[in-house]
Design a protein around this motif. Structure first.
Motif, PDB file in Angstrom:
ATOM      1  N   ALA A  84       0.794  -1.242  -0.022  1.00  0.00           N
ATOM      2  CA  ALA A  84       0.065  -0.100   0.002  1.00  0.00           C
ATOM      3  C   ALA A  84       0.907   1.325  -0.041  1.00  0.00           C
ATOM      4  CB  ALA A  84      -0.756  -0.047   1.377  1.00  0.00           C
ATOM      5  N   THR A  85       0.461   2.281  -0.817  1.00  0.00           N
ATOM      6  CA  THR A  85       0.905   3.565  -0.668  1.00  0.00           C
ATOM      7  C   THR A  85       0.681   4.311   0.520  1.00  0.00           C
ATOM      8  OG1 THR A  85      -0.695   4.337  -2.029  1.00  0.00           O
ATOM      9  CG2 THR A  85       0.930   3.477  -3.177  1.00  0.00           C
ATOM     10  N   ILE A  86       1.411   5.491   0.824  1.00  0.00           N
ATOM     11  CA  ILE A  86       0.847   6.177   1.921  1.00  0.00           C
ATOM     12  C   ILE A  86      -0.534   7.079   1.483  1.00  0.00           C
ATOM     13  CG2 ILE A  86       1.478   8.673   3.086  1.00  0.00           C
ATOM     14  CD1 ILE A  86       4.314   8.002   2.576  1.00  0.00           C
ATOM     15  N   ASP A  87      -0.798   7.174   0.377  1.00  0.00           N
ATOM     16  CA  ASP A  87      -2.174   7.756   0.220  1.00  0.00           C
ATOM     17  C   ASP A  87      -3.229   6.790   0.324  1.00  0.00           C
ATOM     18  OD1 ASP A  87      -1.237  10.105  -0.655  1.00  0.00           O
ATOM     19  OD2 ASP A  87      -1.116   9.486  -2.709  1.00  0.00           O
ATOM     20  N   THR A  88      -2.859   5.548   0.085  1.00  0.00           N
ATOM     21  CA  THR A  88      -3.689   4.316   0.310  1.00  0.00           C
ATOM     22  C   THR A  88      -4.134   4.355   1.680  1.00  0.00           C
ATOM     23  OG1 THR A  88      -3.100   3.197  -1.495  1.00  0.00           O
ATOM     24  CG2 THR A  88      -4.401   2.278  -0.103  1.00  0.00           C
ATOM     25  N   ALA A  89      -3.220   4.578   2.715  1.00  0.00           N
ATOM     26  CA  ALA A  89      -3.344   4.260   4.076  1.00  0.00           C
ATOM     27  C   ALA A  89      -4.042   5.229   4.576  1.00  0.00           C
ATOM     28  CB  ALA A  89      -1.964   3.817   4.791  1.00  0.00           C
ATOM     29  N   VAL A  90      -3.761   6.645   4.216  1.00  0.00           N
ATOM     30  CA  VAL A  90      -4.430   7.907   4.664  1.00  0.00           C
ATOM     31  C   VAL A  90      -5.958   7.835   4.350  1.00  0.00           C
ATOM     32  CG1 VAL A  90      -4.473  10.309   4.594  1.00  0.00           C
ATOM     33  CG2 VAL A  90      -2.468   9.107   4.815  1.00  0.00           C
ATOM     34  N   GLU A  91      -6.157   7.444   3.144  1.00  0.00           N
ATOM     35  CA  GLU A  91      -7.538   7.133   2.523  1.00  0.00           C
ATOM     36  C   GLU A  91      -8.200   6.278   3.521  1.00  0.00           C
ATOM     37  OE1 GLU A  91     -11.005   7.945   0.406  1.00  0.00           O
ATOM     38  OE2 GLU A  91      -9.053   9.311   0.505  1.00  0.00           O
ATOM     39  N   ALA A  92      -7.870   4.995   3.773  1.00  0.00           N
ATOM     40  CA  ALA A  92      -8.362   3.952   4.703  1.00  0.00           C
ATOM     41  C   ALA A  92      -8.409   4.793   6.045  1.00  0.00           C
ATOM     42  CB  ALA A  92      -7.630   2.860   4.713  1.00  0.00           C
ATOM     43  N   THR A  93      -7.892   5.629   6.556  1.00  0.00           N
ATOM     44  CA  THR A  93      -8.009   5.901   7.916  1.00  0.00           C
ATOM     45  C   THR A  93      -9.072   7.176   7.759  1.00  0.00           C
ATOM     46  OG1 THR A  93      -5.604   5.635   8.413  1.00  0.00           O
ATOM     47  CG2 THR A  93      -6.877   7.272   9.507  1.00  0.00           C
ATOM     48  N   ARG A  94      -9.037   8.068   6.769  1.00  0.00           N
ATOM     49  CA  ARG A  94     -10.122   8.754   6.677  1.00  0.00           C
ATOM     50  C   ARG A  94     -11.657   8.113   6.335  1.00  0.00           C
ATOM     51  NH1 ARG A  94      -6.974  13.348   2.743  1.00  0.00           N
ATOM     52  NH2 ARG A  94      -5.936  14.270   4.442  1.00  0.00           N
ATOM     53  N   ILE A  95     -11.654   6.998   5.896  1.00  0.00           N
ATOM     54  CA  ILE A  95     -12.941   6.554   5.709  1.00  0.00           C
ATOM     55  C   ILE A  95     -13.425   6.074   7.169  1.00  0.00           C
ATOM     56  CG2 ILE A  95     -14.208   4.483   4.437  1.00  0.00           C
ATOM     57  CD1 ILE A  95     -12.186   4.863   2.232  1.00  0.00           C
ATOM     58  N   GLY A  96     -12.430   5.528   7.749  1.00  0.00           N
ATOM     59  CA  GLY A  96     -12.974   4.890   9.240  1.00  0.00           C
ATOM     60  C   GLY A  96     -12.134   3.674   9.724  1.00  0.00           C
ATOM     61  N   ALA A  97     -10.888   3.355   8.911  1.00  0.00           N
ATOM     62  CA  ALA A  97     -10.214   2.464   9.377  1.00  0.00           C
ATOM     63  C   ALA A  97      -9.530   2.784  10.724  1.00  0.00           C
ATOM     64  CB  ALA A  97      -9.078   1.897   8.450  1.00  0.00           C
ATOM     65  N   PHE A  98      -9.396   1.812  11.639  1.00  0.00           N
ATOM     66  CA  PHE A  98      -8.741   2.136  13.102  1.00  0.00           C
ATOM     67  C   PHE A  98      -7.174   2.262  12.955  1.00  0.00           C
ATOM     68  CE2 PHE A  98      -6.968   0.191  16.823  1.00  0.00           C
ATOM     69  CZ  PHE A  98      -7.100   1.064  17.747  1.00  0.00           C
ATOM     70  N   SER A  99      -6.714   1.462  12.094  1.00  0.00           N
ATOM     71  CA  SER A  99      -5.267   1.468  11.980  1.00  0.00           C
ATOM     72  C   SER A  99      -4.630   0.624  10.825  1.00  0.00           C
ATOM     73  CB  SER A  99      -4.617   0.961  13.373  1.00  0.00           C
ATOM     74  OG  SER A  99      -4.794  -0.442  13.611  1.00  0.00           O
ATOM     75  N   PHE A 100      -3.464   0.468  10.652  1.00  0.00           N
ATOM     76  CA  PHE A 100      -2.668  -0.124   9.698  1.00  0.00           C
ATOM     77  C   PHE A 100      -1.706  -1.027   9.623  1.00  0.00           C
ATOM     78  CE2 PHE A 100       0.125  -0.001   6.025  1.00  0.00           C
ATOM     79  CZ  PHE A 100      -0.701  -0.405   4.712  1.00  0.00           C
ATOM     80  N   LEU A 101      -1.571  -2.118   9.376  1.00  0.00           N
ATOM     81  CA  LEU A 101      -0.498  -2.990   9.580  1.00  0.00           C
ATOM     82  C   LEU A 101       0.258  -3.463   8.404  1.00  0.00           C
ATOM     83  CD1 LEU A 101      -2.138  -5.629  12.205  1.00  0.00           C
ATOM     84  CD2 LEU A 101      -0.246  -3.737  12.719  1.00  0.00           C
ATOM     85  N   GLU A 102       1.480  -3.319   8.270  1.00  0.00           N
ATOM     86  CA  GLU A 102       2.312  -3.329   6.897  1.00  0.00           C
ATOM     87  C   GLU A 102       2.766  -4.946   7.097  1.00  0.00           C
ATOM     88  OE1 GLU A 102       4.749  -0.161   5.174  1.00  0.00           O
ATOM     89  OE2 GLU A 102       5.022   0.348   7.437  1.00  0.00           O
ATOM     90  N   LYS A 103       2.555  -5.870   5.832  1.00  0.00           N
ATOM     91  CA  LYS A 103       3.012  -7.163   5.827  1.00  0.00           C
ATOM     92  C   LYS A 103       4.530  -7.064   5.585  1.00  0.00           C
ATOM     93  CE  LYS A 103      -1.267  -8.880   4.199  1.00  0.00           C
ATOM     94  NZ  LYS A 103      -2.072  -9.527   3.115  1.00  0.00           N
ATOM     95  N   PRO A 104       5.046  -8.169   6.049  1.00  0.00           N
ATOM     96  CA  PRO A 104       5.017  -8.956   7.133  1.00  0.00           C
ATOM     97  C   PRO A 104       4.729  -8.610   8.452  1.00  0.00           C
ATOM     98  CG  PRO A 104       7.172  -9.128   6.612  1.00  0.00           C
ATOM     99  CD  PRO A 104       6.589  -7.997   5.690  1.00  0.00           C
ATOM    100  N   ILE A 105       3.534  -9.005   8.793  1.00  0.00           N
ATOM    101  CA  ILE A 105       3.168  -8.725  10.309  1.00  0.00           C
ATOM    102  C   ILE A 105       3.785  -9.339  11.442  1.00  0.00           C
ATOM    103  CG2 ILE A 105       1.122  -8.189  11.698  1.00  0.00           C
ATOM    104  CD1 ILE A 105      -0.426  -8.120   9.137  1.00  0.00           C
TER     105      ILE A 105
END
Length: 227
Positions: A84-105
């Protein structure tokens, strides 16, 4: 014990996350794509969802947006991706995602994110009871309930040294939200003396994601230490 939905198109990741979460005493349902995830969400109530971003039928961000639009995003959702790109992570957060985990987790990051997500869900579930007992109801959005100083500043009430940030509610939503998020992170940086570790714990973000977020918003990272 919590009810958790894991959505990922990779069998190995589904099995691994299921094994770890089952060992922690949680009940886990699995979905390999957005279609199965929709069906699972329609028939069950979950305390937490682990959602992969890149899937073959519908990507995780689009599915997250569907749930938010339909009013069924009632549980914390932790997004997962290795590309995922930074923009994707930020967009998910704005929609309502609680947090983001980068793989490998890693195991430590997974368990910490799940613990924080379940704690957020428990607080959200308890909010209606607390609001009913309080003489003045708190704002419906749990985000505001967890940030009283910033919420007060937005209402134009003096909240001490952090009330200097003004908000123009006539601005487009994206701009207004950026301003609010900047004030939110500046507040926590000042309160934690500039400690990124403590701010990451308080806000529920991974340190890498937090650094990227602060740079995107133009937050002065040395401000908290000077204060």
């Amino acid at each position: 014990m919590a009810n958790i939905l894991v959505v990922d198109d990779e069998l190995g990741i589904r099995d691994l996350l299921s094994e770890i979460l089952n060992d922690e005493g949680h009940s886990v349902d699995l979905a390999e794509n957005a279609t199965q995830a929709r069906s699972a969400r329609a028939g069950n109530s979950y305390d937490l969802v682990l959602l992969d971003i890149w899937m073959p039928d519908t990507d995780g961000v689009s599915l997250l947006k569907e749930w938010a639009t339909a009013g069924v995003l009632t549980m914390p959702v932790i997004m997962m991706s290795g590309h995922a790109t930074i923009d994707t992570a930020v967009e998910a957060t704005r929609i309502g995602a609680f947090s983001f985990l980068e793989k490998p987790i890693t195991l430590q990051k997974l368990l910490k994110a799940v613990e924080q997500g379940l704690a957020r869900n428990a607080a959200h579930q308890a909010a209606p009871v607390a609001a009913a007992q309080a003489p003045a109801a708190a704002p419906a959005d749990p985000t505001f309930a967890q940030m009283p100083a910033v919420a007060t500043a937005m209402a134009g009430v003096d909240a001490g040294p952090h009330a200097h940030q003004g908000f123009d509610l006539d601005r487009p939503l994206r701009e207004a939200r950026d301003g609010f998020e900047k004030a939110y992170f500046e507040f926590h940086l000042a309160r934690e003396g500039g400690s990124m570790t403590r701010v990451a714990e308080k806000t529920g973000l991974e340190r890498t994601h937090l650094y990227r977020k602060l740079r995107q918003l133009g937050v002065d990272l040395g401000r908290g230490k000077r204060n």
